[in-house]
Design a protein around this motif. Structure first.
Motif, PDB file in Angstrom:
ATOM      1  N   LYS A   1       0.830  -1.202   0.000  1.00  0.00           N
ATOM      2  CA  LYS A   1       0.000   0.000   0.000  1.00  0.00           C
ATOM      3  C   LYS A   1       0.865   1.253   0.000  1.00  0.00           C
ATOM      4  O   LYS A   1       1.815   1.370   0.764  1.00  0.00           O
ATOM      5  CB  LYS A   1      -0.912   0.003   1.230  1.00  0.00           C
ATOM      6  N   ARG A   2       0.523   2.201  -0.863  1.00  0.00           N
ATOM      7  CA  ARG A   2       1.203   3.487  -0.899  1.00  0.00           C
ATOM      8  C   ARG A   2       0.520   4.462   0.051  1.00  0.00           C
ATOM      9  O   ARG A   2      -0.668   4.349   0.333  1.00  0.00           O
ATOM     10  CB  ARG A   2       1.195   4.066  -2.319  1.00  0.00           C
ATOM     11  N   LYS A   3       1.281   5.419   0.517  1.00  0.00           N
ATOM     12  CA  LYS A   3       0.715   6.469   1.363  1.00  0.00           C
ATOM     13  C   LYS A   3      -0.291   7.280   0.555  1.00  0.00           C
ATOM     14  O   LYS A   3      -0.009   7.657  -0.590  1.00  0.00           O
ATOM     15  CB  LYS A   3       1.836   7.383   1.871  1.00  0.00           C
ATOM     16  N   ARG A   4      -1.446   7.568   1.127  1.00  0.00           N
ATOM     17  CA  ARG A   4      -2.481   8.306   0.408  1.00  0.00           C
ATOM     18  C   ARG A   4      -2.069   9.760   0.209  1.00  0.00           C
ATOM     19  O   ARG A   4      -1.619  10.430   1.153  1.00  0.00           O
ATOM     20  CB  ARG A   4      -3.801   8.231   1.171  1.00  0.00           C
ATOM     21  N   PRO A   5      -2.206  10.288  -0.998  1.00  0.00           N
ATOM     22  CA  PRO A   5      -1.838  11.688  -1.253  1.00  0.00           C
ATOM     23  C   PRO A   5      -2.836  12.656  -0.637  1.00  0.00           C
ATOM     24  O   PRO A   5      -3.990  12.313  -0.391  1.00  0.00           O
ATOM     25  CB  PRO A   5      -1.857  11.779  -2.781  1.00  0.00           C
ATOM     26  N   SER A   6      -2.363  13.870  -0.391  1.00  0.00           N
ATOM     27  CA  SER A   6      -3.214  14.912   0.179  1.00  0.00           C
ATOM     28  C   SER A   6      -2.854  16.247  -0.445  1.00  0.00           C
ATOM     29  O   SER A   6      -1.685  16.507  -0.756  1.00  0.00           O
ATOM     30  CB  SER A   6      -3.030  14.978   1.702  1.00  0.00           C
TER      31      SER A   6
ATOM     32  N   ASP B   1      -0.089  18.290   1.357  1.00  0.00           N
ATOM     33  CA  ASP B   1       1.298  17.830   1.369  1.00  0.00           C
ATOM     34  C   ASP B   1       2.256  18.917   0.887  1.00  0.00           C
ATOM     35  O   ASP B   1       1.887  19.813   0.120  1.00  0.00           O
ATOM     36  CB  ASP B   1       1.474  16.602   0.482  1.00  0.00           C
TER      37      ASP B   1
ATOM     38  N   ASP C   1       7.924  13.802   0.511  1.00  0.00           N
ATOM     39  CA  ASP C   1       6.944  14.687   1.156  1.00  0.00           C
ATOM     40  C   ASP C   1       7.455  15.159   2.508  1.00  0.00           C
ATOM     41  O   ASP C   1       8.618  14.916   2.877  1.00  0.00           O
ATOM     42  CB  ASP C   1       5.580  14.009   1.256  1.00  0.00           C
TER      43      ASP C   1
ATOM     44  N   TYR D   1       8.693  10.596   3.182  1.00  0.00           N
ATOM     45  CA  TYR D   1       8.220   9.494   2.338  1.00  0.00           C
ATOM     46  C   TYR D   1       8.582   9.803   0.890  1.00  0.00           C
ATOM     47  O   TYR D   1       8.225  10.863   0.366  1.00  0.00           O
ATOM     48  CB  TYR D   1       6.712   9.354   2.494  1.00  0.00           C
TER      49      TYR D   1
ATOM     50  N   LYS E   1       0.862  10.395 -10.906  1.00  0.00           N
ATOM     51  CA  LYS E   1       0.925   9.315  -9.914  1.00  0.00           C
ATOM     52  C   LYS E   1       0.150   9.659  -8.658  1.00  0.00           C
ATOM     53  O   LYS E   1      -0.566   8.816  -8.098  1.00  0.00           O
ATOM     54  CB  LYS E   1       2.393   9.048  -9.572  1.00  0.00           C
ATOM     55  N   GLN E   2       0.256  10.918  -8.191  1.00  0.00           N
ATOM     56  CA  GLN E   2      -0.403  11.328  -6.954  1.00  0.00           C
ATOM     57  C   GLN E   2      -1.876  11.656  -7.162  1.00  0.00           C
ATOM     58  O   GLN E   2      -2.681  11.502  -6.256  1.00  0.00           O
ATOM     59  CB  GLN E   2       0.318  12.538  -6.363  1.00  0.00           C
TER      60      GLN E   2
ATOM     61  N   CYS F   1      -3.244  14.564  -7.442  1.00  0.00           N
ATOM     62  CA  CYS F   1      -3.605  15.916  -7.017  1.00  0.00           C
ATOM     63  C   CYS F   1      -2.324  16.697  -6.729  1.00  0.00           C
ATOM     64  O   CYS F   1      -1.312  16.107  -6.360  1.00  0.00           O
ATOM     65  CB  CYS F   1      -4.503  15.894  -5.785  1.00  0.00           C
TER      66      CYS F   1
END
Length: 233
Positions: free
Chosen positions: A66-71, A74, A97, A101, A126-127, A129
């Motif tokens: 699992k990848r870290k969820r983007p925000s 960030d 980030d 990460y 990829k992100q 956003c």
């Protein structure tokens, strides 16, 4: 949804293969050192087998992590580091980030605006956003790429603010010395794709580094690794 990892035509148990790949990418060990560590545990394989397992299964495992969820809150830090491959300079461009990460990295032959744009475009895709802010050093290529790709995002250009991205190169530098360099740009790109994902998984964020939190984080990371590899705990 990813299909389970297939171990068909491999005579060693999946647990041994998964453990070998973990050793190679998690710690600064050469292929021969991994071979020696396995021998101490009664597993007789050659360093070439370790190399083949790393290539064959490394990417399959990390695709299931699992990848870290983007925000949108960030902050992205950018930096690039020179890597000598067969006597020629190449540049490893990296974005991390605010937690350290690693979001993405790409090996390129140039250190110019075109290369910076390629990283920004790839990262946005990829992100999914844009970030709240990006931080870079004084390299003009970043400013030029930022104006064309994400001009509405705040951009800070200051060497002192970019230590997070610069420090993110250290684990790879250590590994580079152990491996005595890389043979090709493609080989470097394949290696960092797995190496960085494993590092992201096992190294806790800077805000969670008390002893107990680190211990729990590593237990959870190991459980996720076994799940990705499709082996029993």
């Amino acid at each position: 949804m990813n299909e389970p990892v297939s171990y068909k035509r491999h005579r060693f148990p999946p647990e041994v293969i998964a453990h070998t790949v973990w050793l190679y990418f998690r710690f600064p060990l050469s292929l021969r050192l991994v071979e020696e560590m396995l021998l101490e545990r009664g597993v007789v394989v050659s360093y070439e087998t370790v190399r083949r397992w790393a290539i064959r299964f490394g990417l399959e495992y990390v695709q299931r992590i699992k990848r870290k969820r983007p925000s949108r809150h960030d902050t992205w830090h950018f930096d690039e580091v020179v890597v000598s491959i067969a006597g020629e300079k190449h540049w490893l461009w990296r974005a991390v980030d605010q937690d350290g990460y690693v979001l993405d990295e790409i090996v390129q032959a140039r250190r110019d605006t075109k290369a910076a744009k390629r990283l920004l475009k790839r990262l946005l895709k990829k992100q999914g956003c844009p970030p709240r802010r990006i931080i870079t050093d004084k390299l003009g290529s970043y400013a030029a790429a930022w104006r064309q790709i994400m001009p509405r995002v705040e951009h800070r250009s200051h060497k002192g603010l970019n230590n997070r991205a610069e420090n993110s190169h250290l684990p790879l530098r250590k590994r580079e010395r152990v491996m005595q360099g890389f043979r090709s740009p493609g080989g470097l790109q394949r290696f960092v794709s797995v190496f960085t994902a494993v590092h992201n998984l096992f190294v806790p964020f800077r805000s969670r580094r008390c002893a107990l939190a680190t211990h729990l984080h590593r237990l959870c990371a190991m459980a996720e690794w076994r799940t990705a590899a499709g082996v029993a705990a």
